[in-house]
Design an enzyme around this catalytic site. Structure first.
Site, short mmCIF file in Angstrom:
data_model
loop_
_atom_site.label_atom_id
_atom_site.label_comp_id
_atom_site.label_asym_id
_atom_site.label_seq_id
_atom_site.Cartn_x
_atom_site.Cartn_y
_atom_site.Cartn_z
CE1 TYR A 13 2.34 18.48 -4.22
CE2 TYR A 13 4.47 17.62 -3.56
CZ TYR A 13 3.42 18.49 -3.35
OH TYR A 13 3.44 19.35 -2.29
CE1 TYR A 139 14.70 10.81 -7.57
CE2 TYR A 139 15.35 11.37 -5.34
CZ TYR A 139 14.73 11.70 -6.52
OH TYR A 139 14.15 12.94 -6.67
CG LEU A 186 7.09 14.36 8.74
CD1 LEU A 186 6.93 13.06 9.51
CD2 LEU A 186 8.12 15.26 9.40
#
Length: 341
Positions: A13, A139, A186
């Site tokens: 992305y 992470y 979201l």
């Protein structure tokens, strides 16, 4: 002046949007990605593509490269809890191999994709770089470990490095946008409800100490994020390629220095504001389901980007939530059209 850059994770992305910005600025770009989470069709036209792992970067990295932009990391918080060794092996071990390859090739400029997850649950907002780092997942811990690793590399071997700690990246840039599997962010989740791919969006907690009772987060447009990477490259490069727009000031990142910058808009939007904005932008209903709070969800997470403003000359210009959602919506529809054809 045209330069040559290696973009690890450039099929993902953020990496793909940054690679597109580099190409548009006239630079030569090589994308290194193993396509485990990235998408081949997301690699911008004009980039050279090498399918491979960051552990093997030494096969392709040579002294002709001016810098490395490092995005290749696994980034699912839940998965990192269930499979922490995967994150230590790739995010930390892979970066160690990448730094060794850079050292051997004499490439002494690095921009690293870090994360706000390094802070965990901060005691106050807006969050500055001096806030305590206490990640709550493997992470976040793996990204913090890499930041420490880069600091040591810079001090010992003269690397000029910038780590950019993102908050909530959103939006899209042309045909480069957000598509994770599984999706956990979201805005794309709410857009899936608008598309009829999900029945409803779960709202985790409605009793937070915020204006509407739902969590507040700082959203940054992915194109603003990309521009910060180009400015970070210029600040850390021996011969800068560009001047910040508007003549904004900046200070050099010298060999031996590791600069850490938060990137965010400095404004927060609640979960309910995001849902309502999706309704307005798409014109579709978005049913909600009330759900219990999730453990570890702070009420408010908002960044202070003052360091990036002062040191890089960066200012976000796409802070409007409706604009961010509209770009993400356009990309979601583009994906559907592509699948249909």
């Amino acid at each position: 002046m045209s330069k040559k850059y290696l973009v690890t994770g450039g099929a993902g992305y953020v990496g793909s949007v940054v690679a597109a910005h580099l190409l548009q600025a006239g630079h030569e770009v090589t994308v290194l990605d193993d396509l485990s989470t990235g998408h081949r069709d997301g690699i911008p036209a004009g980039a050279r593509f090498v399918e491979g792992r960051i552990q093997d970067a030494a096969q392709w990295l040579d002294p002709s490269y001016d810098a490395v932009l490092h995005f290749a990391a696994f980034s699912q918080v839940g998965e990192s809890v269930a499979d922490p060794e995967k994150y230590w092996r790739n995010n930390v071990g892979g970066t160690m191999d990448l730094l060794a390859a850079m050292r051997d090739a004499g490439v002494r400029t690095l921009v690293f994709s870090s994360t706000a997850a390094t802070y965990g649950e901060p005691a106050s907002t807006p969050i500055t770089e001096s806030a305590e780092t206490a990640p709550t997942s493997p992470y976040g811990a793996s990204k913090l470990a890499v930041d420490h690793m880069i600091s040591g590399e810079a001090a010992a071997h003269g690397l000029a490095a910038v780590s950019l700690r993102y908050f909530n990246v959103a939006g899209a840039y042309g045909t480069c946008g957000e598509r994770h599997d599984p999706e956990s962010h979201l805005i794309p989740l709410v857009l899936q409800v608008a598309q009829g791919k999900r029945e409803a969006i779960s709202v985790y907690g409605e009793d937070y100490p915020t204006p509407d009772g739902t969590c507040v987060r700082d959203y940054i447009h992915v194109a603003d994020l990309a521009e910060a990477h180009l400015l970070a490259l210029d600040a850390a490069s021996p011969s800068p390629a560009t001047t910040p727009a508007g003549g904004a000031s900046r200070r050099r990142v010298n060999p031996g220095e590791h600069l850490i910058c938060n990137l965010g808009n400095g404004n927060g939007f609640s979960v309910r504001e995001v849902i309502e904005t999706v309704r307005k932008v798409t014109g579709h209903p978005v049913p909600e389901i009330a759900a219990p709070r999730r453990a570890g969800d702070p009420a408010v997470l908002v960044a202070s980007a003052q360091t990036a403003i002062d040191r890089l000359g960066w200012r976000p210009s796409r802070a409007d939530l409706a604009g961010i959602v509209a770009d993400a919506w356009q990309f979601a529809q583009h994906l559907d059209r592509t699948k249909e054809s």
